[in-house]
Design an enzyme around this catalytic site. Sequence first.
Site, PDB file in Angstrom:
ATOM      1  N   ASP A 116       0.975  -1.068   0.264  1.00  0.00           N
ATOM      2  CA  ASP A 116       0.195  -0.005  -0.272  1.00  0.00           C
ATOM      3  C   ASP A 116       0.706   1.426  -0.123  1.00  0.00           C
ATOM      4  OD1 ASP A 116      -2.061  -1.394   0.008  1.00  0.00           O
ATOM      5  OD2 ASP A 116      -2.640  -1.060   1.538  1.00  0.00           O
ATOM      6  N   HIS A 122       3.725  -2.856   3.468  1.00  0.00           N
ATOM      7  CA  HIS A 122       3.949  -0.721   2.136  1.00  0.00           C
ATOM      8  C   HIS A 122       5.260  -0.392   2.121  1.00  0.00           C
ATOM      9  CE1 HIS A 122       0.588  -1.061   6.019  1.00  0.00           C
ATOM     10  NE2 HIS A 122      -0.093   0.538   5.692  1.00  0.00           N
TER      11      HIS A 122
END
Length: 776
Positions: free
Chosen positions: A104, A256
């Site tokens: 993400d 991430h």
Amino acid sequence: MTTTPPSRGRRRAPTRMERAAGRAAALQKPRVILALLLLLALTCVMLLDGYLRAEVGGDERVRTGASASDVPDDVLNGGPILSFVGGQATTVSVPDKTIALTFDDGPNPTWTPQVLKILQEYDVPGTFFLVGSMISRYPDIVEDLVDQGNEVGIHTFTHVDLSYQSDARITREMEQTQLALAGAAGITTTLFRAPYSSETDAIDNYSWPIYQKLGEDGYTSVFVDTDSDDWKKPGVSKIVKWATPEDGEGASVLFHDAGGERSQTIKALPKYIEKMQAKGYTFTTISGVMAEQNAGAPAAGNQQAAAGDQQATAGDQQAAGNQPTGAPAGQNGAADAASQLTAAHHKATGATLYEGKALIAAVRVAEWTVPALSVGLMVVGVAVMGRFGMMLLLARRHYRQRNKRRFSWGPTVTRPVSVIVPAYNEKECIANTLKSLAQSTHPIEIIIVDDGSSDGTSEISREAARALGMTNVRVIRQENAGKPAALNNGVRNASHDIVVMMDGDTVFEAETVAHLVQPFADPEVGAVAGNAKVGNRNTIIGAWQHIEYVMGFNLDRRMYDLLRCMPTIPGAIGAFRREAVLQVGGMSEDTLAEDTDITIAMHRAGWRVVYQEHARAWTEAPGSLKQLWSQRYRWSYGTMQALWKHRKSLTDKGPSGRFGRVGMPLVVIFQIVTPVFAPLIDVFTIYAMIFVDWKASLLAWLAVLGIQLFCAAYAFRLDKEKYRYLLMMPLQQLAYRQMMYLVLIHSCITALTGGRLRWQKLKRTGEVGTPAGAGG
């Protein structure tokens, strides 16, 4: 000479001046519009940059603890892949011994390339949920990511919690991210992950309608089974542990690649891949999971069939041309093994592709422009502060030097001088000008050169001279040829070796001429600049110009005097040796700023130009913004012309070289360059106050204003002016900076396009009568 009125029924033919003014007006409008468009473009670039950084339209609200009573249990307890077929919610789970690595918040120029390198080394695909603003800023990384065989999904454009946003904002977030993808990699995607989402049991009553709407638009929403929580930076071992599913279960795993410092993620990722491969896990993408389910892999029997129905339905929509807003619809169930990793991608074509490329191009401009402007603003700020310091020091020195009791230019100059008054349609002012000259304590002859006036200026001048009993006035009429020609005509007809030049709307004090000519006791002095004062200062525009004249002009002239590089003798009040004027060829018609032109020519001829603060003249400043624009445009453009004309002074030796090395750089930097950048002070201040830190930004702006107020107050003290006008300075700074920017851009455009203007006549009211009446 009188003007014959036109015959009844016939229209008077326009004069040459009127025709020239008409042509100039026709040319000015497009240039003004272009200047305004440049300012608008600058504003748009800054807003775009702020939007990309989530400073414009950013929303940091995150909803927690909301009820999920409206969300179906099958969804809350279902798999991490949520889609809608015919409005029916369907979830898909990841098969056992399978990992769908998802990332993400990217792309990030530091961390995403490192993640991609690890994935490539281990031949593992990933699904990256990208933020649109980051895609726009780093399109090359996205292109590499897709070319490597990875999959991408949408993570909104500005990373906002969609449950707080309007339908229009949600649509905009999705469409803009699709455009960014199209511009960066030539694709669009059907995958979506909402910011601040995790597992399906986190769906609440506020977000559920959003997922339904996006599902109807053809999007597949992706959640997680296992969260590494790497953003907490708990350490490599914990990241690996938290990302590992239990008992051989398959999982959609969250890491991430952006959003903060991700060095622990980079260290944990290869360890995690090796660990899962050792356990017999395989890695795939989200669309790979859906394709495997569709191909008949065990897990989620009815869900598998539903996923196949979804793909077939979406495929039918795509074939029918019924694609969802902002994204291509559905999956292609017939995709072969080689294309399954990118089954969620669709080639961007048509308007989407070109709009996307335009967005990327605009972002590139913003990414370069705003930092460059920031650096430029810092440089300009340092230069302006340095100039203020230099002005204060040199102005103080100049004042003390010239006001010493024993200071003298030499023997007192008592011989008569010639006062030349060029006049074009000055019926409102010329009588007051003559009245003030009649009170002169120094012997003078007055030469009024009527430059083809049509309002009876000559007759009014003669009548005023007779009424005042003045026998030292001569009125010379000439065909309309412009101010330089009128001044040259006056110089040719002057009887004395010193000529004083003043405007037809200006009044002198009784001692003005006497003070003005005293520096000519020094044989090196060829010209003297007087102290021009704004007479009509009781309006807002007049007060603004009063501040500018006292601070911006007269404080400057003290500095330039000591540096021996005075750039301009004001047209309202200046004195010259007639010999020097003739030596340099008189007042030139090559530029609009004949006063700047001849001043530089004087320097290049070896003459000294000085400032005489006690020689005061009261002039009528423009009374409207339109007239002020016209005047400053002429000054600005004329100054550029004069500097270009005398550019060879940069390489000259002696006094001419001194002006080129000292005076010309100062004029270019502080009369052309810094005014162009000056509006950025206000634009950046407003930007920072709204989107960054309003207190710090406001304090910084007030600090700059405080320095300017201090300089202005000192200038007012030297000129013995009343301080009350300084109350108008904050508004004057805001208005003038923007106006001077537009004027300078207008002037630059005119220079580049080769435009020419004639001597422009401003509308006069005659309200500046006597010096006593003009006082402040």
